[in-house]
Design a protein around this motif. Structure first.
Motif, short mmCIF file in Angstrom:
data_model
loop_
_atom_site.label_atom_id
_atom_site.label_comp_id
_atom_site.label_asym_id
_atom_site.label_seq_id
_atom_site.Cartn_x
_atom_site.Cartn_y
_atom_site.Cartn_z
N VAL A 167 61.69 87.71 15.31
CA VAL A 167 62.21 87.31 14.01
C VAL A 167 61.09 87.34 12.97
O VAL A 167 61.29 87.66 11.81
CB VAL A 167 62.79 85.88 14.09
CG1 VAL A 167 63.22 85.38 12.73
CG2 VAL A 167 63.95 85.83 15.06
N SER B 118 67.57 82.64 14.59
CA SER B 118 67.28 83.78 13.71
C SER B 118 66.97 83.37 12.28
O SER B 118 66.39 84.13 11.53
CB SER B 118 68.49 84.73 13.68
OG SER B 118 69.61 84.04 13.14
N SER B 119 67.37 82.14 11.90
CA SER B 119 67.35 81.87 10.46
C SER B 119 66.96 80.44 10.11
O SER B 119 67.56 79.84 9.22
CB SER B 119 68.74 82.17 9.90
OG SER B 119 69.71 81.35 10.56
N HIS B 120 65.99 79.86 10.79
CA HIS B 120 65.56 78.50 10.41
C HIS B 120 64.97 78.56 9.00
O HIS B 120 64.06 79.35 8.74
CB HIS B 120 64.52 77.97 11.40
CG HIS B 120 64.38 76.49 11.33
ND1 HIS B 120 63.96 75.82 10.19
CD2 HIS B 120 64.63 75.52 12.25
CE1 HIS B 120 63.94 74.52 10.42
NE2 HIS B 120 64.34 74.31 11.66
N VAL B 121 65.51 77.73 8.11
CA VAL B 121 65.08 77.83 6.70
C VAL B 121 63.59 77.50 6.53
O VAL B 121 62.98 77.89 5.55
CB VAL B 121 65.92 76.94 5.75
CG1 VAL B 121 67.32 77.49 5.61
CG2 VAL B 121 65.94 75.50 6.24
N HIS C 132 64.17 85.70 18.45
CA HIS C 132 65.63 85.53 18.36
C HIS C 132 66.13 85.26 19.78
O HIS C 132 65.46 85.61 20.76
CB HIS C 132 66.20 86.86 17.82
CG HIS C 132 67.65 86.85 17.49
ND1 HIS C 132 68.63 86.80 18.45
CD2 HIS C 132 68.29 86.92 16.29
CE1 HIS C 132 69.82 86.83 17.85
NE2 HIS C 132 69.64 86.91 16.55
N LEU D 211 61.21 78.32 8.80
CA LEU D 211 60.47 79.04 9.84
C LEU D 211 59.02 79.34 9.44
O LEU D 211 58.09 79.12 10.22
CB LEU D 211 61.20 80.34 10.22
CG LEU D 211 60.51 81.14 11.32
CD1 LEU D 211 60.40 80.31 12.61
CD2 LEU D 211 61.27 82.43 11.61
N GLN E 94 74.44 77.99 11.61
CA GLN E 94 74.11 79.42 11.49
C GLN E 94 72.90 79.79 12.35
O GLN E 94 72.63 80.97 12.55
CB GLN E 94 73.77 79.78 10.03
CG GLN E 94 74.82 79.41 9.01
CD GLN E 94 76.13 80.08 9.31
OE1 GLN E 94 76.18 81.27 9.57
NE2 GLN E 94 77.20 79.30 9.34
N ASN E 95 72.15 78.78 12.78
CA ASN E 95 70.86 79.07 13.41
C ASN E 95 70.84 78.76 14.90
O ASN E 95 69.78 78.48 15.47
CB ASN E 95 69.76 78.30 12.66
CG ASN E 95 68.38 78.65 13.17
OD1 ASN E 95 68.12 79.81 13.51
ND2 ASN E 95 67.51 77.66 13.29
N SER F 103 68.61 75.64 15.97
CA SER F 103 68.96 74.34 15.44
C SER F 103 68.76 73.26 16.50
O SER F 103 69.19 73.41 17.64
CB SER F 103 70.43 74.41 15.02
OG SER F 103 70.85 73.20 14.52
N ASP G 264 72.04 73.13 11.90
CA ASP G 264 72.38 74.34 11.14
C ASP G 264 73.16 75.26 12.08
O ASP G 264 72.58 75.93 12.94
CB ASP G 264 71.08 75.02 10.66
CG ASP G 264 71.37 76.31 9.90
OD1 ASP G 264 72.57 76.66 9.76
OD2 ASP G 264 70.41 76.96 9.48
#
Ligand SMILES: Cc1cc2nc3c(=O)[nH]c(=O)nc-3n(C[C@H](O)[C@H](O)[C@H](O)COP(=O)(O)OP(=O)(O)OC[C@H]3O[C@@H](n4cnc5c(N)ncnc54)[C@H](O)[C@@H]3O)c2cc1C
Length: 390
Positions: free
Chosen positions: A82, A373-376, A76, A378, A368-369, A196, A366
């Motif tokens: 993560v 923390s949140s790569h779809v 992260h 990953l 959000q990323n 992202s 993205d």
């Protein structure tokens, strides 16, 4: 009578082709345009079983191949973990593999400062044409002269490498220079940071002269960063205003370009990676280009390695692909280069496409990323990066 091969390019692809052909009983001559022995500036190379088997097959000694890593760890932006994926792998360096192969080729067969510009051929032989106007004739010519290959330029003039919109920054930090918290959190791992539109990969490699002792190793920092064409043009322009199309020698990268990169690093990356970067030797960048050849032969001429096809570094297959080309070439060179081409074109294409897919996942936007923390993707990124493409 012993068959004779001329190889254009004395980097890893050329050395693999030479050593595999030597094993198959050929006489070889490598011609490398660079005037001095090549050096990879310590760049890291991830090994695969396929690569290790190929090295053994050409007679290389794999003792002290590199550094063993156990886990892949994604971070992260705040430095926390993560995800962790157990993935034992040996990571080595370009120099190490180059040295292992170089010592298998007799000095008299390795010619520096020789630039091959093209070829002519008949049913019985092929002649390499040199920039000084001389020629040499043999049974086989191998174009292992990299992604801007002169041999491919003549064989397949319509195939032109395309810039893919991002560069890779690379740097090396000495293990002993890293603060202990950065060392314990990052150094032993094959590390990822996947925000992202950007990506970091890092792993430990040997120190100078393949020194594998704790404290003497180095950390290999790899950062993929978008660079639209206009920015790339500026990055490829030196202090005198001269623009270097395609790529710029590292010493000529302007201080302002390095400073801008360091500032972007501070804004984007976890503090541990910023520390590694700030304690590294002068970072350098390489623009990423794509190309893939639909055939890899023309009469007595064969393409291998990056000359035939580039798989972006995400798959870490450049060296392994060149090794597989070489073994396949040695198997078929005396009988059918068409079989060589038919075997290696689809295999190269698989590596090329997998690398493009990994690159496209990296570029996904993205909001959000931004913190990684949140790569779809990953899990897939961690599993498929620097993994053998079958
Ligand atoms: C310095 C360096 C560092 C690298 N670092 C990495 C890395 O970190 N990770 C990774 O996956 N890959 C890396 N690569 C690429 C990787 O090594 C290649 O994908 C793989 O080794 C296959 O390369 P190649 O020999 O086909 O082409 P290249 O490595 O590009 O070598 C081509 C060679 O041909 C020579 N040449 C070019 N034109 C001519 C000509 N007309 N006549 C004679 N000689 C010619 C060039 O000088 C060069 O030595 C690196 C390559 C180099 C050269």
């Amino acid at each position: 009578m012993t068959k004779h091969a001329i190889i254009s390019g004395g980097s890893i692809g050329g050395l693999f082709a030479a050593t595999a052909l030597l094993k198959a009983g050929w006489h070889v001559d490598i011609y490398e345009r660079t005037e001095v022995e090549l050096s990879g500036r310590g760049a890291g190379i991830v090994t695969h079983d396929t690569l290790n088997n190929a090295l053994r097959a050409v007679g290389a000694d794999l003792t002290d191949l590199g550094v063993q890593v156990q886990d892949r760890v994604a971070f992260h932006k705040d430095g926390s973990r993560v995800a962790t994926l157990p993935y034992p792998q040996i990571v080595t360096s370009w120099d190490r593999i180059h040295q292992m192969l170089r010592r298998l080729v007799p000095d008299g067969a390795y010619h520096l400062g020789k630039h091959i510009t093209g070829y002519t051929q008949t049913a019985d032989n092929v002649s390499a044409l040199f920039s000084n106007g001389t020629t040499r004739t043999a049974d086989l010519l191998v174009g292992a002269d990299g992604f801007r290959s002169a041999i491919r330029g003549q064989m397949l003039p319509d195939i032109k490498p395309q810039y893919v919109g991002y560069v890779v920054w690379r740097a090396l930090a000495h293990e002993r220079d890293l603060p202990s918290d950065v060392h314990s959190a990052i150094f032993p791992n094959f590390a990822f940071f996947t925000p992202s539109q950007s990506q970091i990969i890092g792993y430990p490699i040997a120190g100078q002269n393949n020194d594998l002792r704790e404290g003497n190793r180095r950390y290999n920092f790899v950062w993929y960063a978008p660079a639209p064409a206009e920015l790339l043009r500026d990055m490829l322009t030196d202090e005198t205003g001269q623009h270097h199309p395609i790529s710029i020698p590292p010493p000529l990268v302007r201080d302002a370009v390095l400073q801008d990169m360091q500032e972007r690093a501070k804004a984007t990356l976890p503090a541990g990676f910023v520390e590694i970067l700030s304690r590294s030797e002068r970072p350098f960048f390489t623009p990423i280009y794509d190309h893939h050849s639909p055939v890899m032969h023309d009469g007595r001429v064969a393409l291998s390695g990056d000359a035939a096809c580039v798989a972006r570094p995400h798959v870490g297959m450049g060296v392994t692909k060149a090794a597989e080309d070489a073994l396949c070439l040695a198997k078929h060179a005396a009988t059918s280069l068409e079989t060589y081409s038919q075997t290696r074109v689809p295999a190269s294409l698989r590596a090329h496409l997998q690398a493009r897919e990994l690159g496209s996942w990296m570029l996904e936007e993205d909001a959000q990323n931004a913190d990684g923390s949140s790569h779809v993707r990953l899990t897939e990124i961690m599993r498929l990066t620097a993994a053998t493409v079958a």
